[in-house]
Design a protein around this motif. Structure first.
Motif, PDB file in Angstrom:
ATOM      1  N   LEU A 133      10.811   2.316  -1.176  1.00 31.44           N
ATOM      2  CA  LEU A 133      10.799   2.639   0.250  1.00 31.44           C
ATOM      3  C   LEU A 133       9.428   3.173   0.669  1.00 31.44           C
ATOM      4  CD1 LEU A 133      14.319   4.252   0.749  1.00 31.44           C
ATOM      5  CD2 LEU A 133      13.475   2.152   1.840  1.00 31.44           C
ATOM      6  N   GLY A 134       8.758   3.861  -0.240  1.00 30.21           N
ATOM      7  CA  GLY A 134       7.396   4.318   0.039  1.00 30.21           C
ATOM      8  C   GLY A 134       6.474   3.147   0.335  1.00 30.21           C
ATOM      9  N   HIS A 135       6.629   2.059  -0.416  1.00 27.37           N
ATOM     10  CA  HIS A 135       5.830   0.858  -0.141  1.00 27.37           C
ATOM     11  C   HIS A 135       6.166   0.290   1.236  1.00 27.37           C
ATOM     12  CE1 HIS A 135       3.889   0.586  -3.965  1.00 27.37           C
ATOM     13  NE2 HIS A 135       5.022   0.464  -4.631  1.00 27.37           N
ATOM     14  N   HIS A 136       7.413   0.323   1.583  1.00 28.23           N
ATOM     15  CA  HIS A 136       7.855  -0.197   2.874  1.00 28.23           C
ATOM     16  C   HIS A 136       7.215   0.574   4.031  1.00 28.23           C
ATOM     17  CE1 HIS A 136      10.474  -1.967   5.880  1.00 28.23           C
ATOM     18  NE2 HIS A 136      10.988  -0.788   6.187  1.00 28.23           N
ATOM     19  N   HIS A 137       6.975   1.854   3.835  1.00 34.88           N
ATOM     20  CA  HIS A 137       6.449   2.706   4.898  1.00 34.88           C
ATOM     21  C   HIS A 137       4.918   2.758   4.953  1.00 34.88           C
ATOM     22  CE1 HIS A 137      10.576   4.031   5.262  1.00 34.88           C
ATOM     23  NE2 HIS A 137      10.238   4.635   6.373  1.00 34.88           N
ATOM     24  N   GLN A 138       4.243   2.206   3.965  1.00 32.55           N
ATOM     25  CA  GLN A 138       2.784   2.279   3.966  1.00 32.55           C
ATOM     26  C   GLN A 138       2.175   0.966   4.444  1.00 32.55           C
ATOM     27  OE1 GLN A 138       2.907   2.078  -0.718  1.00 32.55           O
ATOM     28  NE2 GLN A 138       0.806   2.291  -0.103  1.00 32.55           N
ATOM     29  N   VAL A 139       0.940   1.040   4.888  1.00 31.64           N
ATOM     30  CA  VAL A 139       0.250  -0.155   5.394  1.00 31.64           C
ATOM     31  C   VAL A 139      -0.274  -0.994   4.235  1.00 31.64           C
ATOM     32  CG1 VAL A 139      -1.676  -0.965   6.802  1.00 31.64           C
ATOM     33  CG2 VAL A 139      -0.342   1.006   7.540  1.00 31.64           C
ATOM     34  N   VAL A 140      -1.019  -0.387   3.321  1.00 26.84           N
ATOM     35  CA  VAL A 140      -1.525  -1.080   2.129  1.00 26.84           C
ATOM     36  C   VAL A 140      -0.513  -0.844   1.025  1.00 26.84           C
ATOM     37  CG1 VAL A 140      -3.404  -1.210   0.470  1.00 26.84           C
ATOM     38  CG2 VAL A 140      -3.896  -0.719   2.861  1.00 26.84           C
ATOM     39  N   GLU A 170      -0.006  -0.567  -2.153  1.00 27.06           N
ATOM     40  CA  GLU A 170      -0.429  -0.295  -3.524  1.00 27.06           C
ATOM     41  C   GLU A 170       0.245   0.966  -4.047  1.00 27.06           C
ATOM     42  OE1 GLU A 170      -4.589  -0.577  -4.289  1.00 27.06           O
ATOM     43  OE2 GLU A 170      -4.838  -2.192  -2.842  1.00 27.06           O
ATOM     44  N   ASP A 171       0.434   1.010  -5.366  1.00 27.41           N
ATOM     45  CA  ASP A 171       1.100   2.135  -6.009  1.00 27.41           C
ATOM     46  C   ASP A 171       0.280   3.417  -5.957  1.00 27.41           C
ATOM     47  OD1 ASP A 171       3.538   1.153  -6.767  1.00 27.41           O
ATOM     48  OD2 ASP A 171       2.957   0.654  -8.803  1.00 27.41           O
ATOM     49  N   LEU A 172       0.969   4.477  -5.623  1.00 26.10           N
ATOM     50  CA  LEU A 172       0.509   5.847  -5.747  1.00 26.10           C
ATOM     51  C   LEU A 172      -0.818   6.161  -5.061  1.00 26.10           C
ATOM     52  CD1 LEU A 172       1.689   6.412  -9.421  1.00 26.10           C
ATOM     53  CD2 LEU A 172       2.914   6.896  -7.298  1.00 26.10           C
ATOM     54  N   THR A 173      -1.091   5.459  -3.979  1.00 27.81           N
ATOM     55  CA  THR A 173      -2.201   5.847  -3.124  1.00 27.81           C
ATOM     56  C   THR A 173      -1.774   7.126  -2.400  1.00 27.81           C
ATOM     57  OG1 THR A 173      -1.359   4.588  -1.244  1.00 27.81           O
ATOM     58  CG2 THR A 173      -2.888   3.431  -2.750  1.00 27.81           C
ATOM     59  N   PRO A 174      -2.702   7.854  -1.806  1.00 31.99           N
ATOM     60  CA  PRO A 174      -2.289   9.045  -1.041  1.00 31.99           C
ATOM     61  C   PRO A 174      -1.250   8.699   0.033  1.00 31.99           C
ATOM     62  CG  PRO A 174      -4.647   9.108  -1.403  1.00 31.99           C
ATOM     63  CD  PRO A 174      -4.167   7.764  -1.911  1.00 31.99           C
ATOM     64  N   GLU A 175      -1.402   7.546   0.678  1.00 32.09           N
ATOM     65  CA  GLU A 175      -0.445   7.131   1.708  1.00 32.09           C
ATOM     66  C   GLU A 175       0.939   6.866   1.101  1.00 32.09           C
ATOM     67  OE1 GLU A 175       0.069   3.745   5.192  1.00 32.09           O
ATOM     68  OE2 GLU A 175      -1.325   3.379   3.548  1.00 32.09           O
TER      69      GLU A 175
END
Length: 117
Positions: free
Chosen positions: A73-80, A82-87
């Protein structure tokens, strides 16, 4: 073919995903090829269809199901994507915070009674 326990955990994952503020197209069990010889893949976010796929072995325990779901779900909410970026980390924290609030308010009580942690 999923076991009863895996189906219970998949149903919980779907309910949690549906409760998020950014709709996804679905949460599915799927056989996912390993990312490498050393890394098994527990879940995948489909960027084109906005679906989350969880491996059946992850669905054996409620904890691993929820952990992997929050990650995807974190990936779904981020623009880029990629794993474990600050975003990504920030998105996962927000999702986990909202999940804790929902659980403490009784939002998933009927589903949680059958979960094996």
């Amino acid at each position: 073919k999923l076991s009863h326990k895996q189906l219970v955990h998949l149903k919980l994952a779907r309910a949690v995903a549906e409760a998020c503020d950014k709709p996804i197209s679905g949460v599915y069990a799927a056989v996912i090829p390993p990312a490498s010889d050393r890394v098994k893949t527990a879940g995948v976010y489909g960027t084109s269809n906005k679906a989350i796929y969880l491996t059946p072995n992850i669905l054996n325990q409620g904890r691993s199901t929820v952990d992997t779901l929050v990650h995807e779900l974190g990936h779904h909410h981020q623009v880029v994507k990629e794993d474990l970026t600050p975003e990504h980390k920030s998105a996962m924290t927000t999702i986990a915070d909202n999940l804790i609030i929902s659980v403490s308010g009784g939002g998933f009580d009927t589903l949680l009674k059958d979960v094996e942690w």
